[in-house]
Design an enzyme around this catalytic site. Sequence first.
Site, PDB file in Angstrom:
ATOM      1  N   ASN A  14      71.377 -38.441 -29.146  1.00 16.86           N
ATOM      2  CA  ASN A  14      72.321 -39.070 -28.331  1.00 16.86           C
ATOM      3  C   ASN A  14      72.589 -40.749 -29.130  1.00 16.86           C
ATOM      4  O   ASN A  14      71.747 -41.333 -28.917  1.00 16.86           O
ATOM      5  CB  ASN A  14      72.289 -39.061 -27.273  1.00 16.86           C
ATOM      6  CG  ASN A  14      73.205 -39.773 -26.102  1.00 16.86           C
ATOM      7  OD1 ASN A  14      74.182 -40.317 -26.801  1.00 16.86           O
ATOM      8  ND2 ASN A  14      73.212 -39.664 -24.874  1.00 16.86           N
ATOM      9  N   ARG A  98      75.170 -35.117 -29.289  1.00 13.95           N
ATOM     10  CA  ARG A  98      75.999 -35.314 -28.267  1.00 13.95           C
ATOM     11  C   ARG A  98      77.298 -35.993 -28.862  1.00 13.95           C
ATOM     12  O   ARG A  98      76.973 -37.333 -29.586  1.00 13.95           O
ATOM     13  CB  ARG A  98      75.557 -36.345 -27.158  1.00 13.95           C
ATOM     14  CG  ARG A  98      76.383 -36.661 -26.227  1.00 13.95           C
ATOM     15  CD  ARG A  98      75.972 -37.707 -25.113  1.00 13.95           C
ATOM     16  NE  ARG A  98      76.958 -37.952 -24.326  1.00 13.95           N
ATOM     17  CZ  ARG A  98      76.938 -38.984 -23.908  1.00 13.95           C
ATOM     18  NH1 ARG A  98      76.189 -40.050 -23.927  1.00 13.95           N
ATOM     19  NH2 ARG A  98      78.028 -39.330 -22.784  1.00 13.95           N
ATOM     20  N   HIS A 187      81.433 -36.209 -18.990  1.00 14.29           N
ATOM     21  CA  HIS A 187      80.097 -35.670 -18.409  1.00 14.29           C
ATOM     22  C   HIS A 187      80.316 -34.205 -18.353  1.00 14.29           C
ATOM     23  O   HIS A 187      79.576 -33.402 -17.539  1.00 14.29           O
ATOM     24  CB  HIS A 187      79.976 -36.112 -16.650  1.00 14.29           C
ATOM     25  CG  HIS A 187      79.859 -37.621 -16.590  1.00 14.29           C
ATOM     26  ND1 HIS A 187      80.405 -38.259 -15.594  1.00 14.29           N
ATOM     27  CD2 HIS A 187      79.131 -38.425 -17.065  1.00 14.29           C
ATOM     28  CE1 HIS A 187      79.884 -39.579 -15.562  1.00 14.29           C
ATOM     29  NE2 HIS A 187      78.954 -39.672 -16.588  1.00 14.29           N
ATOM     30  N   HIS A 215      78.543 -35.925 -10.070  1.00 14.02           N
ATOM     31  CA  HIS A 215      77.746 -36.520 -10.874  1.00 14.02           C
ATOM     32  C   HIS A 215      77.638 -38.034 -10.765  1.00 14.02           C
ATOM     33  O   HIS A 215      78.736 -38.669 -10.936  1.00 14.02           O
ATOM     34  CB  HIS A 215      78.113 -36.425 -12.462  1.00 14.02           C
ATOM     35  CG  HIS A 215      77.389 -37.087 -13.503  1.00 14.02           C
ATOM     36  ND1 HIS A 215      76.416 -36.351 -14.198  1.00 14.02           N
ATOM     37  CD2 HIS A 215      77.140 -38.370 -13.787  1.00 14.02           C
ATOM     38  CE1 HIS A 215      75.663 -37.123 -15.030  1.00 14.02           C
ATOM     39  NE2 HIS A 215      76.200 -38.307 -14.619  1.00 14.02           N
ATOM     40  N   GLY A 217      75.928 -41.257 -11.078  1.00 14.54           N
ATOM     41  CA  GLY A 217      74.958 -42.157 -11.802  1.00 14.54           C
ATOM     42  C   GLY A 217      75.532 -43.348 -11.922  1.00 14.54           C
ATOM     43  O   GLY A 217      76.365 -43.691 -10.979  1.00 14.54           O
ATOM     44  N   ARG A 248      82.558 -50.175 -12.996  1.00 17.13           N
ATOM     45  CA  ARG A 248      83.710 -49.797 -13.248  1.00 17.13           C
ATOM     46  C   ARG A 248      84.561 -49.591 -11.858  1.00 17.13           C
ATOM     47  O   ARG A 248      83.990 -48.971 -10.708  1.00 17.13           O
ATOM     48  CB  ARG A 248      83.780 -48.428 -13.908  1.00 17.13           C
ATOM     49  CG  ARG A 248      83.499 -48.555 -15.411  1.00 17.13           C
ATOM     50  CD  ARG A 248      83.596 -47.430 -16.020  1.00 17.13           C
ATOM     51  NE  ARG A 248      81.935 -46.979 -16.520  1.00 17.13           N
ATOM     52  CZ  ARG A 248      81.620 -46.004 -16.897  1.00 17.13           C
ATOM     53  NH1 ARG A 248      82.408 -44.966 -17.195  1.00 17.13           N
ATOM     54  NH2 ARG A 248      80.294 -45.879 -17.462  1.00 17.13           N
ATOM     55  N   PHE A 291      72.354 -49.118  -7.247  1.00 19.14           N
ATOM     56  CA  PHE A 291      72.067 -48.708  -5.922  1.00 19.14           C
ATOM     57  C   PHE A 291      70.750 -49.313  -5.166  1.00 19.14           C
ATOM     58  O   PHE A 291      70.659 -49.299  -3.843  1.00 19.14           O
ATOM     59  CB  PHE A 291      72.558 -47.254  -5.414  1.00 19.14           C
ATOM     60  CG  PHE A 291      73.765 -46.906  -4.990  1.00 19.14           C
ATOM     61  CD1 PHE A 291      74.860 -47.262  -5.640  1.00 19.14           C
ATOM     62  CD2 PHE A 291      73.933 -46.949  -3.732  1.00 19.14           C
ATOM     63  CE1 PHE A 291      76.121 -47.128  -5.205  1.00 19.14           C
ATOM     64  CE2 PHE A 291      75.054 -46.764  -2.928  1.00 19.14           C
ATOM     65  CZ  PHE A 291      76.286 -46.730  -3.827  1.00 19.14           C
ATOM     66  N   GLY A 338      71.274 -40.107 -11.467  1.00 15.67           N
ATOM     67  CA  GLY A 338      70.368 -41.003 -10.661  1.00 15.67           C
ATOM     68  C   GLY A 338      70.608 -41.035  -9.320  1.00 15.67           C
ATOM     69  O   GLY A 338      69.571 -40.791  -8.327  1.00 15.67           O
ATOM     70  N   GLY A 340      72.843 -39.236  -7.193  1.00 19.78           N
ATOM     71  CA  GLY A 340      72.956 -37.929  -6.557  1.00 19.78           C
ATOM     72  C   GLY A 340      71.583 -37.117  -6.432  1.00 19.78           C
ATOM     73  O   GLY A 340      71.437 -36.445  -5.409  1.00 19.78           O
ATOM     74  N   GLU A 341      70.791 -37.390  -7.219  1.00 19.00           N
ATOM     75  CA  GLU A 341      69.274 -36.708  -7.069  1.00 19.00           C
ATOM     76  C   GLU A 341      68.399 -37.521  -6.303  1.00 19.00           C
ATOM     77  O   GLU A 341      67.636 -36.848  -5.986  1.00 19.00           O
ATOM     78  CB  GLU A 341      68.710 -36.596  -8.609  1.00 19.00           C
ATOM     79  CG  GLU A 341      69.510 -35.787  -9.638  1.00 19.00           C
ATOM     80  CD  GLU A 341      69.303 -35.917 -10.923  1.00 19.00           C
ATOM     81  OE1 GLU A 341      67.873 -36.003 -11.217  1.00 19.00           O
ATOM     82  OE2 GLU A 341      69.936 -35.680 -11.978  1.00 19.00           O
ATOM     83  N   ASN A 342      68.522 -39.033  -6.249  1.00 14.58           N
ATOM     84  CA  ASN A 342      67.513 -39.702  -5.409  1.00 14.58           C
ATOM     85  C   ASN A 342      67.894 -40.222  -4.273  1.00 14.58           C
ATOM     86  O   ASN A 342      67.084 -40.747  -3.455  1.00 14.58           O
ATOM     87  CB  ASN A 342      66.961 -40.794  -6.452  1.00 14.58           C
ATOM     88  CG  ASN A 342      66.310 -40.412  -7.683  1.00 14.58           C
ATOM     89  OD1 ASN A 342      65.234 -39.891  -7.638  1.00 14.58           O
ATOM     90  ND2 ASN A 342      67.003 -40.283  -8.791  1.00 14.58           N
ATOM     91  N   GLU A 391      71.180 -32.922 -19.524  1.00 12.68           N
ATOM     92  CA  GLU A 391      72.095 -32.831 -20.705  1.00 12.68           C
ATOM     93  C   GLU A 391      71.447 -32.454 -21.980  1.00 12.68           C
ATOM     94  O   GLU A 391      72.179 -31.543 -22.960  1.00 12.68           O
ATOM     95  CB  GLU A 391      72.813 -34.085 -20.668  1.00 12.68           C
ATOM     96  CG  GLU A 391      73.956 -34.373 -19.662  1.00 12.68           C
ATOM     97  CD  GLU A 391      74.439 -35.840 -19.759  1.00 12.68           C
ATOM     98  OE1 GLU A 391      75.551 -35.741 -20.011  1.00 12.68           O
ATOM     99  OE2 GLU A 391      73.696 -36.507 -18.940  1.00 12.68           O
TER     100      GLU A 391
HETATM  101  P1  AMP Z   1      72.195 -43.010 -13.935  1.00 12.52           P
HETATM  102  O1  AMP Z   1      73.074 -43.460 -14.397  1.00 12.52           O
HETATM  103  O2  AMP Z   1      72.189 -41.317 -13.703  1.00 12.52           O
HETATM  104  O3  AMP Z   1      70.762 -43.252 -14.454  1.00 12.52           O
HETATM  105  O4  AMP Z   1      71.978 -43.434 -12.214  1.00 12.52           O
HETATM  106  C1  AMP Z   1      71.924 -45.049 -12.118  1.00 12.52           C
HETATM  107  C2  AMP Z   1      71.890 -45.079 -10.443  1.00 12.52           C
HETATM  108  O5  AMP Z   1      71.313 -44.012  -9.940  1.00 12.52           O
HETATM  109  C3  AMP Z   1      71.587 -46.482 -10.071  1.00 12.52           C
HETATM  110  O6  AMP Z   1      72.495 -46.958  -9.070  1.00 12.52           O
HETATM  111  C4  AMP Z   1      70.116 -46.280  -9.575  1.00 12.52           C
HETATM  112  O7  AMP Z   1      69.932 -46.906  -8.484  1.00 12.52           O
HETATM  113  C5  AMP Z   1      70.099 -44.913  -8.694  1.00 12.52           C
HETATM  114  N1  AMP Z   1      68.979 -44.185  -9.326  1.00 12.52           N
HETATM  115  C6  AMP Z   1      68.345 -43.952 -10.351  1.00 12.52           C
HETATM  116  N2  AMP Z   1      66.989 -43.446 -10.333  1.00 12.52           N
HETATM  117  C7  AMP Z   1      66.624 -43.580  -9.110  1.00 12.52           C
HETATM  118  C8  AMP Z   1      65.409 -43.441  -8.267  1.00 12.52           C
HETATM  119  N3  AMP Z   1      64.461 -42.916  -8.751  1.00 12.52           N
HETATM  120  N4  AMP Z   1      65.759 -44.152  -6.811  1.00 12.52           N
HETATM  121  C9  AMP Z   1      66.580 -44.148  -6.491  1.00 12.52           C
HETATM  122  N5  AMP Z   1      67.851 -44.535  -7.158  1.00 12.52           N
HETATM  123  C10 AMP Z   1      67.825 -44.202  -8.182  1.00 12.52           C
END
Ligand code: AMP
Length: 403
Positions: A14, A98, A187, A215, A217, A248, A291, A338, A340-342, A391
Amino acid sequence: MAEETRKLNILVLNCGSSSLKYQLINMEEKKVLAKGICERIGINDSQIKHTPIGKEAVIIKGDMPDHKNAVQYVIDALVSKEHGVIDSMDAINAVGHRIVHGGEEFASSTVITDEVIEAVKTCSDLAPLHNPANLIGIDACKQIMPNIPMVGVFDTAFHQTMPKKSYLYALPYAYYRKYKLRRYGFHGTSHKYVAYRAAEFLNRDIKDMKIVVCHLGNGASVCAVDGGKSVDTSMGLTPLEGLVMGTRSGDIDPAILQFLAEKENKTLEEVTSVLNKESGVLGISEISSDFRDLENAIAQGDKKAALTMNVFCYRVAKYVGAYAAAMNGIDAVVFTAGLGENNGAVRSEICSYLTFLGVNVDEEANKCRSIERDFSHEDARVRTLVIPTDEEMMIARETAKLL
Ligand code: AMP
């Protein structure tokens, strides 16, 4: 999976303008052997952070004036005596790249040939920051590994099944004819992986399912997946449209551009930069684009941080509602990336708007991070799931499939 695809070691790349992320994946065991990132390519103080899976990460400082050098560092790390995972470059059977924008040219992944490279170049107008970097990575591999086949996997490809009513903007049709100005969506690799995995997880045939994938993040988008095909998505010609994101704005009244340009005495380019880099979660909260910082601020009673979270969740919920209408039904809402999963609080707030559709969350089950889980209440008519995205594995799968 067919026997011949199982033996493959796939190198997934990537390439960004000054970075190169990689994973070496063994398809027989569906296992990541090593992963890493080259940073500050073409700047100074470049380095590679290399992690052989199961061992400590190593940081190797090096001279990387361009991506060709970076690819060489990746190969050297992968075959190195101390922290390597393969004996020689010959153990790499294919490279999966990618590629961000495939325009209307690419509705699926493709083996990279000179014609494909030319076609990707023609899409660079649509992704001027990304496609040129992806092409540099492809060129670097061609030079260093001329005999190893390469496959391009496009962020836009999964969305090429969208019907015209989803992707046309209500602008003079001539702009679509002349410039292919339309919604493309991004995505796609993640949305596809997550939708298919969700159906597998629920032990259902994806052909019979209506799924909305969120999705969420730093970049964020929602996708309506009907019978395994993308039928609508929130990002547009560029990744600026749709949800509120880290920095954004997502959807705004287009007249704001001219308004701001006049009031702030900025060029159109400068206003667009504000929408891309200073807006979204960062813009409203005036705290951070992350976040995690927002959660800390909310815990300390910061009202604007709480408002930012409300605006973010409300926008996601509106899209899920719209896509339930677009598909005339909904079987599952799936959260990934990030946030959505956490972030269970974000999932919970989004779902609170969707009870009229039959969403019903089991709050105890929703207390989870980065694992595959169905967190719906047993009475729910619509399943709510967390499916961590992958991905790289999807790119490796697509590459193996084509070879
Ligand atoms: P991503 O672009 O998928 O890495 O997601 C970034 C966003 O996900 C940020 O706003 C982070 O606060 C949140 N995030 C990523 N990893 C974690 C984690 N382990 N615990 C809580 N929030 C997370």
